[in-house]
Design a protein around this motif. Structure first.
Motif, PDB file in Angstrom:
ATOM      1  N   GLN A  28      91.969  36.608 -57.989  1.00  0.00           N
ATOM      2  CA  GLN A  28      93.382  36.450 -58.323  1.00  0.00           C
ATOM      3  C   GLN A  28      93.587  35.274 -59.273  1.00  0.00           C
ATOM      4  O   GLN A  28      94.399  35.348 -60.207  1.00  0.00           O
ATOM      5  CB  GLN A  28      94.203  36.250 -57.042  1.00  0.00           C
ATOM      6  CG  GLN A  28      95.713  36.272 -57.252  1.00  0.00           C
ATOM      7  CD  GLN A  28      96.226  37.653 -57.625  1.00  0.00           C
ATOM      8  OE1 GLN A  28      95.519  38.646 -57.495  1.00  0.00           O
ATOM      9  NE2 GLN A  28      97.463  37.723 -58.105  1.00  0.00           N
ATOM     10  N   PHE A  29      92.845  34.205 -59.045  1.00  0.00           N
ATOM     11  CA  PHE A  29      92.979  33.031 -59.914  1.00  0.00           C
ATOM     12  C   PHE A  29      92.536  33.378 -61.335  1.00  0.00           C
ATOM     13  O   PHE A  29      93.202  33.026 -62.310  1.00  0.00           O
ATOM     14  CB  PHE A  29      92.148  31.867 -59.376  1.00  0.00           C
ATOM     15  CG  PHE A  29      92.396  30.569 -60.098  1.00  0.00           C
ATOM     16  CD1 PHE A  29      93.383  29.701 -59.654  1.00  0.00           C
ATOM     17  CD2 PHE A  29      91.663  30.237 -61.228  1.00  0.00           C
ATOM     18  CE1 PHE A  29      93.641  28.516 -60.335  1.00  0.00           C
ATOM     19  CE2 PHE A  29      91.909  29.053 -61.907  1.00  0.00           C
ATOM     20  CZ  PHE A  29      92.902  28.190 -61.457  1.00  0.00           C
ATOM     21  N   ILE A  30      91.396  34.050 -61.457  1.00  0.00           N
ATOM     22  CA  ILE A  30      90.891  34.435 -62.778  1.00  0.00           C
ATOM     23  C   ILE A  30      91.895  35.354 -63.482  1.00  0.00           C
ATOM     24  O   ILE A  30      92.216  35.171 -64.663  1.00  0.00           O
ATOM     25  CB  ILE A  30      89.532  35.144 -62.654  1.00  0.00           C
ATOM     26  CG1 ILE A  30      88.468  34.158 -62.167  1.00  0.00           C
ATOM     27  CG2 ILE A  30      89.115  35.754 -63.988  1.00  0.00           C
ATOM     28  CD1 ILE A  30      87.139  34.810 -61.821  1.00  0.00           C
ATOM     29  N   PRO A 164     105.390  25.857 -63.567  1.00  0.00           N
ATOM     30  CA  PRO A 164     106.519  25.826 -62.621  1.00  0.00           C
ATOM     31  C   PRO A 164     106.127  26.429 -61.272  1.00  0.00           C
ATOM     32  O   PRO A 164     105.319  27.357 -61.203  1.00  0.00           O
ATOM     33  CB  PRO A 164     107.589  26.681 -63.321  1.00  0.00           C
ATOM     34  CG  PRO A 164     107.233  26.623 -64.778  1.00  0.00           C
ATOM     35  CD  PRO A 164     105.728  26.553 -64.823  1.00  0.00           C
ATOM     36  N   ASN A 165     106.732  25.899 -60.225  1.00  0.00           N
ATOM     37  CA  ASN A 165     106.416  26.371 -58.875  1.00  0.00           C
ATOM     38  C   ASN A 165     106.626  27.872 -58.718  1.00  0.00           C
ATOM     39  O   ASN A 165     105.799  28.574 -58.110  1.00  0.00           O
ATOM     40  CB  ASN A 165     107.271  25.634 -57.836  1.00  0.00           C
ATOM     41  CG  ASN A 165     106.915  24.164 -57.739  1.00  0.00           C
ATOM     42  OD1 ASN A 165     105.937  23.713 -58.330  1.00  0.00           O
ATOM     43  ND2 ASN A 165     107.708  23.414 -57.000  1.00  0.00           N
ATOM     44  N   ASP A 166     107.736  28.380 -59.250  1.00  0.00           N
ATOM     45  CA  ASP A 166     108.011  29.811 -59.077  1.00  0.00           C
ATOM     46  C   ASP A 166     107.001  30.668 -59.833  1.00  0.00           C
ATOM     47  O   ASP A 166     106.706  31.797 -59.431  1.00  0.00           O
ATOM     48  CB  ASP A 166     109.448  30.139 -59.504  1.00  0.00           C
ATOM     49  CG  ASP A 166     109.743  29.740 -60.942  1.00  0.00           C
ATOM     50  OD1 ASP A 166     108.886  29.107 -61.591  1.00  0.00           O
ATOM     51  OD2 ASP A 166     110.849  30.065 -61.427  1.00  0.00           O
ATOM     52  N   GLU A 167     106.428  30.121 -60.907  1.00  0.00           N
ATOM     53  CA  GLU A 167     105.398  30.862 -61.640  1.00  0.00           C
ATOM     54  C   GLU A 167     104.102  30.916 -60.832  1.00  0.00           C
ATOM     55  O   GLU A 167     103.427  31.948 -60.795  1.00  0.00           O
ATOM     56  CB  GLU A 167     105.144  30.223 -63.005  1.00  0.00           C
ATOM     57  CG  GLU A 167     104.171  31.007 -63.870  1.00  0.00           C
ATOM     58  CD  GLU A 167     104.009  30.422 -65.262  1.00  0.00           C
ATOM     59  OE1 GLU A 167     102.961  30.673 -65.879  1.00  0.00           O
ATOM     60  OE2 GLU A 167     104.945  29.721 -65.730  1.00  0.00           O
ATOM     61  N   ILE A 168     103.751  29.811 -60.183  1.00  0.00           N
ATOM     62  CA  ILE A 168     102.577  29.810 -59.314  1.00  0.00           C
ATOM     63  C   ILE A 168     102.765  30.806 -58.173  1.00  0.00           C
ATOM     64  O   ILE A 168     101.857  31.573 -57.832  1.00  0.00           O
ATOM     65  CB  ILE A 168     102.299  28.397 -58.759  1.00  0.00           C
ATOM     66  CG1 ILE A 168     101.913  27.443 -59.896  1.00  0.00           C
ATOM     67  CG2 ILE A 168     101.190  28.435 -57.700  1.00  0.00           C
ATOM     68  CD1 ILE A 168     101.715  26.005 -59.447  1.00  0.00           C
ATOM     69  N   GLU A 169     103.958  30.792 -57.577  1.00  0.00           N
ATOM     70  CA  GLU A 169     104.257  31.734 -56.497  1.00  0.00           C
ATOM     71  C   GLU A 169     104.102  33.178 -56.968  1.00  0.00           C
ATOM     72  O   GLU A 169     103.523  34.013 -56.265  1.00  0.00           O
ATOM     73  CB  GLU A 169     105.682  31.508 -55.990  1.00  0.00           C
ATOM     74  CG  GLU A 169     105.877  30.201 -55.238  1.00  0.00           C
ATOM     75  CD  GLU A 169     107.301  30.037 -54.738  1.00  0.00           C
ATOM     76  OE1 GLU A 169     107.901  31.058 -54.346  1.00  0.00           O
ATOM     77  OE2 GLU A 169     107.820  28.908 -54.755  1.00  0.00           O
ATOM     78  N   LEU A 178      95.957  31.160 -51.310  1.00  0.00           N
ATOM     79  CA  LEU A 178      95.763  30.593 -52.653  1.00  0.00           C
ATOM     80  C   LEU A 178      97.077  30.018 -53.167  1.00  0.00           C
ATOM     81  O   LEU A 178      97.120  28.891 -53.673  1.00  0.00           O
ATOM     82  CB  LEU A 178      95.247  31.661 -53.612  1.00  0.00           C
ATOM     83  CG  LEU A 178      95.161  31.253 -55.093  1.00  0.00           C
ATOM     84  CD1 LEU A 178      94.110  30.169 -55.290  1.00  0.00           C
ATOM     85  CD2 LEU A 178      94.853  32.468 -55.966  1.00  0.00           C
ATOM     86  N   MET A 179      98.152  30.781 -53.036  1.00  0.00           N
ATOM     87  CA  MET A 179      99.461  30.333 -53.503  1.00  0.00           C
ATOM     88  C   MET A 179      99.870  29.023 -52.831  1.00  0.00           C
ATOM     89  O   MET A 179     100.243  28.045 -53.486  1.00  0.00           O
ATOM     90  CB  MET A 179     100.514  31.398 -53.234  1.00  0.00           C
ATOM     91  CG  MET A 179     101.930  30.994 -53.650  1.00  0.00           C
ATOM     92  SD  MET A 179     103.207  32.074 -52.970  1.00  0.00           S
ATOM     93  CE  MET A 179     103.255  31.535 -51.263  1.00  0.00           C
ATOM     94  N   ALA A 180      99.801  29.004 -51.496  1.00  0.00           N
ATOM     95  CA  ALA A 180     100.217  27.820 -50.750  1.00  0.00           C
ATOM     96  C   ALA A 180      99.349  26.619 -51.095  1.00  0.00           C
ATOM     97  O   ALA A 180      99.856  25.497 -51.266  1.00  0.00           O
ATOM     98  CB  ALA A 180     100.154  28.099 -49.251  1.00  0.00           C
TER      99      ALA A 180
END
Length: 330
Positions: A28-30, A164-169, A178-180
């Motif tokens: 997911q990160f990649i 931005p936080n919402d983009e990471i979410e 991973l998100m948290a």
């Protein structure tokens, strides 16, 4: 055993390794955090993690992970370096070059083709990242006639503080841990307490994952009792670790504040006492592996706080209770 061996692992390192040891999180990160022109060329189905400590001659960097994969049908690697310092470290470029040269030297000795390596630096420090993203950028006043004789490579920079936080979410919504973790690592560095509490409210994780995040925040945040109490409650600490939460709330009932001066009064209250550390270790071991009365007696007999700290830190990475008890000198 050397004294340094008793020091708990860096909590940033432990969380990063725990998250990225799950191939679903790495995929997911990649897919979401690397540039599309790179991620689109990587076969995510065939990738696998490579333990960097097995690379001979390589001075292992605590916060690195390697992934073997196919890049445009060519066997290659992604090399992840996690930078948690509050300031950017220019030495990261030499660290990357060291890994590359040792890896390629091993391949040469085995008489196998050299594989391309794409370095990825993940940063979450409080200062702006100002390290050049290409190796030759470290040299001052380098002439064009000299450049062909100096190694050159770039790395991918994933600066969590600039996302931005919402983009990471959104990018990591299908992998909640991973998100948290990415959000909390970012918010801890920025000391954004309200942001941390908001994340604690919305995340849905397994018991083990929530305990890992509680301990991460416990070791990295320097906040007052009421704030830590709020965070622990939102993460379900009172359900998962009632003895831990009780010690947090009833601050004055614990004896000793060994760590209090360094990490704040509340932290010294909870883990600053020998009994408190024993209680926490027994609780976590019993939950993960089960615990016999003789095992509990062994833990109760240990009064070395460094050993108890090391065991508590190691428990989530351990494959058996014997690995943890070994850190107690048993």
């Amino acid at each position: 055993m050397l004294k340094d061996d008793l020091t708990p692992k860096d909590p940033h390192d432990r969380l990063f390794k725990r998250v990225m040891s799950d191939e679903a999180n790495v995929r997911q990160f990649i897919k979401e955090f690397l540039p599309k022109d790179i991620s689109s060329q990587i076969d995510l189905k065939e990738m696998k993690l490579i333990p960097t400590e097995k690379v001979k001659g390589y001075n292992k960097y605590y916060m690195d992970i390697a992934v073997e994969c196919y890049i445009s049908d060519t066997k290659g690697q992604l090399y992840f370096v996690f930078e948690h310092k509050s300031y950017p470290d220019p030495g990261v470029l030499l660290q990357i070059l060291s890994y590359m040269t040792v890896t390629w030297d091993e391949q040469r000795k085995k008489n196998v083709p050299l594989t391309p390596i794409i370095p990825v630096v993940i940063y979450h420090g409080s200062s702006s990242w100002n390290v050049t993203t290409h190796f030759q950028g470290q040299f001052q006043n380098i002439g064009e006639s000299i450049k062909p004789y100096i190694p050159e490579f770039n790395y991918v920079l994933v600066d969590l503080t600039q996302i931005p936080n919402d983009e990471i979410e959104q990018k990591a919504k299908s992998t909640p841990f991973l998100m948290a973790s990415l959000l909390l690592m970012k918010l801890v560095a920025l000391h954004d307490i309200e942001g941390i509490i908001r994340i604690a409210v919305i995340i849905k994780l397994s018991e083990e994952e929530r305990i890992i995040l509680i301990l991460y925040l416990f070791y990295t945040l320097d906040v007052d009792q009421d704030t830590m109490q709020r965070i622990v409650k939102e993460l379900g600490g009172e359900e998962l670790m009632p003895s831990f939460a009780e010690k947090l709330i009833k601050q004055g009932e614990e004896r000793g504040k060994i760590e209090g001066e360094k990490r704040g009064e509340i932290k010294g209250t909870i883990i600053g006492t020998i009994k408190g550390k024993q209680d926490l270790l027994i609780k976590l071991l019993r939950r993960k592996f089960g615990l016999s009365s003789s095992d509990e007696k062994i833990i109760r007999s240990v009064t070395d706080e460094a050993k108890l700290d090391a065991a508590a830190e190691a428990i989530f990475d351990a494959k058996s209770k014997e690995e943890v008890l070994k850190l107690l000198g048993q």
